[in-house]
Scaffold this motif. Structure first.
Motif, mmCIF file in Angstrom:
data_model
loop_
_atom_site.group_PDB
_atom_site.id
_atom_site.type_symbol
_atom_site.label_atom_id
_atom_site.label_comp_id
_atom_site.label_asym_id
_atom_site.label_seq_id
_atom_site.Cartn_x
_atom_site.Cartn_y
_atom_site.Cartn_z
ATOM 1 N N LYS A 1 -2.189 -3.678 8.987
ATOM 2 C CA LYS A 1 -1.807 -2.437 9.682
ATOM 3 C C LYS A 1 -2.217 -1.170 8.908
ATOM 4 O O LYS A 1 -2.888 -0.303 9.473
ATOM 5 C CB LYS A 1 -0.292 -2.449 9.934
ATOM 6 N N PRO A 2 -1.831 -1.043 7.630
ATOM 7 C CA PRO A 2 -2.275 0.162 6.908
ATOM 8 C C PRO A 2 -3.794 0.252 6.784
ATOM 9 O O PRO A 2 -4.349 1.354 6.811
ATOM 10 C CB PRO A 2 -1.604 0.040 5.528
ATOM 11 N N LYS B 1 0.819 -1.224 0.000
ATOM 12 C CA LYS B 1 0.000 0.000 0.000
ATOM 13 C C LYS B 1 0.853 1.275 0.000
ATOM 14 O O LYS B 1 0.360 2.354 -0.246
ATOM 15 C CB LYS B 1 -0.958 -0.007 1.178
ATOM 16 N N ILE C 1 2.016 3.458 1.978
ATOM 17 C CA ILE C 1 1.493 4.639 2.659
ATOM 18 C C ILE C 1 2.676 5.541 3.061
ATOM 19 O O ILE C 1 3.722 5.060 3.459
ATOM 20 C CB ILE C 1 0.718 4.183 3.912
ATOM 21 N N ALA D 1 4.975 -5.433 11.201
ATOM 22 C CA ALA D 1 3.953 -5.011 12.158
ATOM 23 C C ALA D 1 3.592 -6.163 13.079
ATOM 24 O O ALA D 1 3.817 -7.327 12.773
ATOM 25 C CB ALA D 1 2.710 -4.542 11.419
ATOM 26 N N PHE E 1 4.637 3.100 -11.279
ATOM 27 C CA PHE E 1 5.208 2.300 -12.364
ATOM 28 C C PHE E 1 4.257 2.335 -13.555
ATOM 29 O O PHE E 1 3.153 1.808 -13.483
ATOM 30 C CB PHE E 1 5.430 0.863 -11.895
ATOM 31 N N THR F 1 -6.792 -11.255 4.707
ATOM 32 C CA THR F 1 -5.819 -12.183 5.255
ATOM 33 C C THR F 1 -5.354 -11.649 6.602
ATOM 34 O O THR F 1 -5.633 -10.495 6.934
ATOM 35 C CB THR F 1 -4.624 -12.396 4.296
ATOM 36 N N SER G 1 3.057 -13.853 2.436
ATOM 37 C CA SER G 1 3.199 -12.415 2.672
ATOM 38 C C SER G 1 2.657 -11.692 1.454
ATOM 39 O O SER G 1 3.126 -11.912 0.335
ATOM 40 C CB SER G 1 4.669 -12.053 2.872
ATOM 41 N N LYS G 2 1.661 -10.853 1.686
ATOM 42 C CA LYS G 2 1.033 -10.149 0.570
ATOM 43 C C LYS G 2 2.029 -9.187 -0.094
ATOM 44 O O LYS G 2 2.003 -8.998 -1.301
ATOM 45 C CB LYS G 2 -0.160 -9.368 1.100
ATOM 46 N N ASP G 3 2.890 -8.595 0.713
ATOM 47 C CA ASP G 3 3.855 -7.626 0.183
ATOM 48 C C ASP G 3 4.869 -8.266 -0.763
ATOM 49 O O ASP G 3 5.619 -7.557 -1.433
ATOM 50 C CB ASP G 3 4.628 -6.961 1.330
ATOM 51 N N ASP H 1 -2.266 -11.272 7.463
ATOM 52 C CA ASP H 1 -0.912 -10.746 7.330
ATOM 53 C C ASP H 1 -0.868 -9.384 8.031
ATOM 54 O O ASP H 1 -1.505 -8.429 7.590
ATOM 55 C CB ASP H 1 -0.624 -10.591 5.827
ATOM 56 N N PRO H 2 -0.129 -9.272 9.134
ATOM 57 C CA PRO H 2 -0.170 -8.015 9.886
ATOM 58 C C PRO H 2 0.337 -6.816 9.081
ATOM 59 O O PRO H 2 -0.140 -5.701 9.271
ATOM 60 C CB PRO H 2 0.714 -8.293 11.111
ATOM 61 N N ASP H 3 1.284 -7.042 8.170
ATOM 62 C CA ASP H 3 1.795 -5.932 7.366
ATOM 63 C C ASP H 3 0.776 -5.447 6.342
ATOM 64 O O ASP H 3 0.893 -4.346 5.813
ATOM 65 C CB ASP H 3 3.097 -6.335 6.647
ATOM 66 N N ASP H 4 -0.186 -6.283 6.048
ATOM 67 C CA ASP H 4 -1.267 -5.837 5.174
ATOM 68 C C ASP H 4 -2.368 -5.179 5.986
ATOM 69 O O ASP H 4 -2.980 -4.203 5.557
ATOM 70 C CB ASP H 4 -1.836 -7.023 4.399
ATOM 71 N N LYS I 1 -5.567 -4.183 -17.169
ATOM 72 C CA LYS I 1 -5.041 -4.326 -15.813
ATOM 73 C C LYS I 1 -6.172 -4.366 -14.774
ATOM 74 O O LYS I 1 -6.081 -5.065 -13.775
ATOM 75 C CB LYS I 1 -4.134 -3.126 -15.534
ATOM 76 N N GLU J 1 4.077 -10.334 -3.239
ATOM 77 C CA GLU J 1 3.463 -10.804 -4.488
ATOM 78 C C GLU J 1 4.304 -10.422 -5.714
ATOM 79 O O GLU J 1 4.506 -11.222 -6.618
ATOM 80 C CB GLU J 1 2.046 -10.244 -4.638
#
Lengths: 420, 420
Positions: free
Chosen positions: B111-112, A91, A93, A322, A101, B104, A260-262, B106-109, B261, A264
């Motif tokens: 959190k934001p 995201k 942020i 996090a 991109f 999901t 981990s979504k980040d 996933d805490p990193d997802d 896309k 992908e």
């Protein structure tokens, strides 16, 4: 970092291929600078080259840009995008400068990008255009470059805001030189999908404040591990062999299943690397897929666990930045037991381990990669590992890792159609 | 809408399967309401049900929310997310209310997402939580629901802001009832991946102002086409047969190659539908992949064109909302010819056609879907078509389209681990 749990790895079989692997590793080790495509391994330690990129980054940071627009497609953007999403989160942020991109000519995708850029220009803030094309003739890239350049020119004299990343003798390079844009070279023999440690990756990443020394150190350390001639301790050699053996054993799909979504886009970056480097003829090619945990357990787990046994899965597990704890709401215990008050990362971990156990139970082939974290160092190490792995895998499969002879096919047809 | 160009479709072969297909179509047609899982086709015309969902939407719209948080995973969120991205674009600029999918743990997802929600609550604006779980016991969903509910409760009495979408006899339903949250039923026999026309999809989409009548009309019109007993005019029957024949012919991967896309999530939605419905045992299962044009031509085209001939590709082409023209900069003609001053959509079109020609040249199997546009009507038609297609395909392959018996496997292991 790498575990070969349920992948049918047999040391004796591996040994049989050791001379071939050693020979290729030797070739990689002995490659001087960029004398052949294996030279990509030399990028992280090429301080002269890196310093040139850093100098341009410093120069452009002085312009205090609010936005960096990376214009490139495929090998020209997937690497940087993978690192950006891994390090800053999908995201992104509060990122300053922001990054966009522009990777296709889909007008519905480009329109909002242009909107964001124009808003910034209207507010009299700066944007940096980084156009990346090795050949300098990629249709999508040139089209988008023209559009963004046109927009920028309406607000500013573009000279200091444009950075051209290309082969030194491309027409795009010449164009950039003529207009006094900043120029960053991609060494001729470094292919797009092997270029993340060249200016292709370094410039945008450095602009966002990523510590390039740390990033490159991850890659350098991994080079040491992967050019290790004690093959059993060489993660690139072992994993190349595992993929090779599984492919011979009809595991024609290689799934990178990232918890981990980040990550992908790291999966998508690898998808190109594997697909394009290995998919060479009717007999040799492995279809790369990308899955995200826990999401895709609710989407393709049935197929993966019980469908045709045609996949090798590489599970990738990492540490999260996090930490979020569930509240303790006793009543919810009736809905899902044993999660009250615990951390989300603990649930992720339990699902991960549960998935591994289920794969074992269903006798599915898999390996595990533990990525210690999502720092630039670790992501770079992963990427360098994977690039060397692919070169070794190509050698085992006896194909050229570095070309893509059949891609020209649709480009030729497209050019004909545009002529009309 | 559908073309079967290079897919080896043979009318005579198709006819041989007509009685089986007709029988299944008959079963679907005769399904009253939700008496069995085929009942999903009845959702769009169930005005009583739809009106109930609409009433809740009107009620919640009165709260003037700035954000809708959809908490659900897999079948509970992929459909709505696909429609949102198709209709509003992947970047969803200027959407009001905004929408977030918490899909999901996933805490990193997360959190934001929590940050965005908290900012809105702090500004004394409203958010709507829509928790979606058919079973009411999905670990990820319950965990995220607790976290968001806890956050909301810090700012407001949650009662009017929470909408529970679930089976009528789930424990989540009972929980929601007790706390006087709004309740929306998912008919028991409608499976998650077939639920987009139930409250699962309708509530979030309606909240964003999507015209549900138009959306449902797309589905209804497609039901008519797909329960057509003139099989040759039935796009679901023909395409199911094409996929079936290609699968028998070792095309074990089905790639949905979308030249847009914004349609990536529509591809991901279909990925679950195909993967989970058909991947039933070691002999039956087709691996779904999603590719995006023109991006992935620069990533996997080499493999797709020249690698092992194990794929059937469905190209999806659509009309774009935006129109962007290239400036006329003569100098650029040296870099890429024949694109000066033309529209981006024209380049997309040329690349699309060039790709089709290259696939033909390389004798690769493909079909073409022309999605007239990305309106709710057209997206719904596509989804309804695909759901009926999958039911027919399952019948041809003699598997149960509606269950996922092996998914329990990792869940069981996960539960054991959480107990520790």
């Amino acid at each position: 970092m790498f575990k070969y749990g349920n992948s049918g790895f047999v040391k004796r079989e591996f040994s049989k291929h050791s001379s071939l692997l050693k020979e290729e590793i030797d070739k990689i080790s002995k490659t001087k600078m960029y004398q052949n495509p294996r030279g990509f391994v030399n990028l992280p330690a090429d301080s002269k080259y890196v310093n040139r990129v850093k100098a341009v980054i410093r120069e452009k940071q002085k312009l205090n840009p609010s936005l960096v627009v990376v214009i490139g497609i495929g090998g020209s953007n997937l690497g940087a995008q993978a690192v950006v999403e891994a390090v800053f989160g999908k995201k992104q942020i509060n990122l300053n400068p922001k990054i966009l991109f522009a990777d296709t000519v889909d007008p519905d995708d480009l329109k909002p990008c242009l909107g964001i850029a124009e808003k910034i220009l209207k507010a009299d803030k700066n944007i940096i255009l980084n156009v990346i094309s090795k050949s300098g003739t990629t249709t999508e890239t040139i089209a988008n470059f023209e559009i963004f350049l046109d927009l920028l020119s309406k607000y500013k004299i573009p000279t200091p805001y444009v950075v051209v990343t290309s082969d030194k003798d491309s027409k795009l390079w010449a164009y950039g030189k003529k207009h006094r844009f900043s120029l960053l070279e991609v060494p001729k023999n470094v292919g797009g999908r092997f270029s993340v440690f060249s200016a292709v990756g370094l410039f945008p990443l450095g602009m966002l404040g990523i510590d390039l020394d740390d990033f490159l150190l991850g890659a350098k350390d991994m080079v040491k591990n992967c050019l290790n001639k004690s093959l059993l301790d060489n993660p690139a050699a072992v994993n190349a062999f595992v993929i090779y053996q599984n492919f011979l054993n009809n595991k024609i799909i290689y799934d990178t299943f990232l918890f981990s979504k980040d990550l992908e886009y790291l999966g998508k970056w690898y998808r190109q690397l594997l697909g394009e480097s290995i998919g060479k003829n009717s007999k040799v090619g492995i279809t790369p897929t990308v899955s995200i945990g826990t999401i895709d357990l609710h989407s393709v787990a049935q197929l993966y666990l019980a469908g045709p046994d045609d996949k090798l899965t590489n599970f990738v597990k990492t540490r999260f930045n996090a930490e979020i704890s569930l509240p303790k709401i006793k009543e919810f215990d009736k809905l899902v037991k044993n999660i009250q008050g615990i951390k989300l990362s603990k649930i992720m971990d339990a699902v991960y381990k549960g998935t591994i156990l289920a794969f074992k139970k269903h006798k599915r082939s898999f390996t595990e990669t533990v990525l210690p974290d999502k720092t630039p160092y670790s992501i770079a190490a992963f990427m360098q590992w994977k690039m060397i792995e692919i070169v070794l895998l190509a050698r085992l499969l006896n194909v050229n890792a570095f070309n893509q002879p059949n891609v020209e096919s649709y480009k030729k047809e497209t050019r004909k159609l545009l002529r009309k």
